[in-house]
Design a protein around this motif. Sequence first.
Motif, PDB file in Angstrom:
ATOM      1  N   ASN A 157       0.879  -1.150  -0.109  1.00 22.13           N
ATOM      2  CA  ASN A 157      -0.078   0.011  -0.018  1.00 22.13           C
ATOM      3  C   ASN A 157       1.046   1.121   0.007  1.00 22.13           C
ATOM      4  N   GLU A 158       0.691   1.946  -0.967  1.00 21.82           N
ATOM      5  CA  GLU A 158       1.542   3.133  -1.038  1.00 21.82           C
ATOM      6  C   GLU A 158       2.920   3.064  -0.739  1.00 21.82           C
ATOM      7  N   LEU A 159       3.551   2.141  -1.641  1.00 16.82           N
ATOM      8  CA  LEU A 159       4.952   1.719  -1.250  1.00 16.82           C
ATOM      9  C   LEU A 159       5.866   2.898  -0.675  1.00 16.82           C
ATOM     10  N   ALA A 359      -5.951   5.350  14.562  1.00 19.33           N
ATOM     11  CA  ALA A 359      -5.194   6.782  14.312  1.00 19.33           C
ATOM     12  C   ALA A 359      -6.010   7.545  13.129  1.00 19.33           C
ATOM     13  N   GLU A 360      -6.746   6.794  12.630  1.00 17.75           N
ATOM     14  CA  GLU A 360      -7.557   7.391  11.524  1.00 17.75           C
ATOM     15  C   GLU A 360      -9.124   7.610  11.561  1.00 17.75           C
ATOM     16  N   LYS A 361      -9.355   7.628  12.970  1.00 16.11           N
ATOM     17  CA  LYS A 361     -10.948   7.650  13.470  1.00 16.11           C
ATOM     18  C   LYS A 361     -11.601   8.923  13.154  1.00 16.11           C
ATOM     19  N   TYR A 362     -10.824   9.956  12.820  1.00 11.80           N
ATOM     20  CA  TYR A 362     -11.312  11.227  12.546  1.00 11.80           C
ATOM     21  C   TYR A 362     -11.180  11.521  11.095  1.00 11.80           C
ATOM     22  N   HIS A 363     -10.835  10.268  10.081  1.00 19.83           N
ATOM     23  CA  HIS A 363     -10.882  10.800   8.548  1.00 19.83           C
ATOM     24  C   HIS A 363     -12.011  10.230   8.101  1.00 19.83           C
ATOM     25  N   SER A 364     -12.536  10.953   7.487  1.00 19.76           N
ATOM     26  CA  SER A 364     -13.902  10.735   6.599  1.00 19.76           C
ATOM     27  C   SER A 364     -14.081   9.643   5.878  1.00 19.76           C
TER      28      SER A 364
END
Length: 663
Positions: A157-159, A359-364
């Motif tokens: 993923n996104e190397l 860490a990404e719970k506030y990412h839509s």
Amino acid sequence: MQTHRWLRTPDGTAPRISYGADYNPEQWPREVWDEDVRLMKEAGVDVVSVAIFSWARLQPAPDEWDFAWLDEVIDLMHANGIGVDLATATASPPPWLTMRHPEVLPVTAEGSTLSQGARQHWRPTSPVFREYALTLVEKLAERYGSHPGVVAWHVNNELGCHNAYDFSDDAARAFRAWLLARYETVDALNHAWGTAFWSQRYGSFDEVLPPRLAASFPNPTQQLDFARFSSDALRGHLIAEREILNRVTPDIPVTTNFMITGDTKFADYADWAREIDFVSNDHYVTQDRDELAFSAALTSGVARHRPWFLMEHSTSAVNWQPVNRPKRSGELFRDSLTHVAHGADAVCFFQWRQAEAGAEKYHSSMVPHGGVDTRVFRDVVELGRILQSLGDVVGADRDPADVAILFDWESWWGSELDSHPTELLRYRAEAQAWWNALLDAGVRADVVPADAELAGYRVVIAPVLYSVPAALRKRLEAYATSGGHLVTTYFSGTVDENDHVWLGGYPGAFRDLLGIRVEEFRPLYAGETVALSNGTTGSLWSEPIDIVADDVEVLATYDHDELGPAVTRRPVGSGSAAYVSTRLGSAGVGALLPALLEPAGVASELPEALRGEIEVTSRRGAAGRIRFLINRTDAPVELTGIEGEWLHGGETLPPRGVAVVKG
Ligand code: GAL
């Protein structure tokens, strides 16, 4: 590039723009999966990327494997007509691996070892990591290669997104091997790196290190080679995974998601694109909408104008900027359709369901914390409907433009090295200034890698083309003399592939072609500007230019007693070569464009009233030409003078709206 191979599709299904997201069902209880499927169908989702960060779940201990949950997920998706872009799950090694083998952890230039506990904490050159990762890839390929629900492989993923530059001992060993292959002898390396300077001469390859934290500026060619090596090391990992996938599952196309966006410069994606079946990209908007369009055009250039896959973008706010605001009304549609306008045949988001932890719970996401009774979910459903209505677009290439902007990773890496005339130069910003000016003028442009075929372009703009090996110099000379119109700028043609200056005066590689000579660069201080005779303003850079050929035309001069010509053009063969010696910014470039484009016969594709407000792009395929008209403004725009069959939108474009017109 390998032959272009798109997602496997179930027989008999009509072509459509694929729609979906990263899907992380392992983060949710089983009963949520059924609701997911129901909502995916409501939204028109037909593809999901699964298992991207699932290594610890798939292999909970070195000799323990757990595929049952993934079997169920893939079966469930397939039963509901949703294809799975199956990740190889190697992006985030599990804690047992890094505790047992701390030697896979990356090391910074300062010598700090990065810890587990986030993601992508692995050395691209670690043989230990490679062995564990490839074992996992082989297991997945064997287990799922014959599953009809798997439509593509998604390598890692996104190397390189967090581990692009590793200065460990593994990296040192691999760097030496890479250098040996490039230079063959240590004498050749000493020459290329200019090691007579500062007593840096190497007696053997064993004495060479990555450019770790040093007392002063590390050797620039060493830094450049390390940038090349680091891109190649990640590409090497991509190839290693792909080879297993191709061997075990030859019928399933392979991709990996690039990060053609903003200042992300560690990977030469034009080079990586040769290794995969179709290009995928992730893009997140900061505050600059035109940067999205530029990135999408560059993605198309890297994909050689074939359709590509938008693997990730956001429905609304991200969580990793200093301040994270939701998208405004209309932006979700405009962002998505701008990617389609530049060649995307799949529109996906990070991620399907907004996380409740981590860490990404506030990412839509597509399904927000607030559930389905939300603006975002309603927009998600509406976008699914719009994409389904654009079947005519599917498979269409991006329509070649008359103008190309050359985008060259070598020049990006080289021009931003330290110990230069200025540290304020930003390679991508110069390229984008030209892009924005063309957008404002309603002139479509391609953004293409330096090895692209140029013959079809009337105008080629090469902003800050700093690194110019002899072969590129010859190609650009041939382009101009055989009828092309070449435009280049300050700090171009300065060095060769070894970062050695082309001697005799700047811009060395293009001096003869341009008929000019510069003895000294004269960069400007932050905030300092210099006025030009055509009413524009230069910043960042200036140069005292001597004209050394009789036929050079001066298009603008500096209003400054130490400086003379600022912008020049010379007829060469049946074409021309122009030079812009300062940073004009998009407004200044815009003022200059008519003088550069008119002699080349390039005209705006928009009626005058729409210029500046509308971005126009074009794709061309089985259904003929399809144009996208994108409202760059926050006000409604009347699309007067645009004719054709309206596939989406109408003559009154709402703020941030997009119209799609066939014909
Ligand atoms: C990407 C990444 C995703 C997610 C996303 C958030 O860089 O591939 O996993 O982290 O950013 O914007």
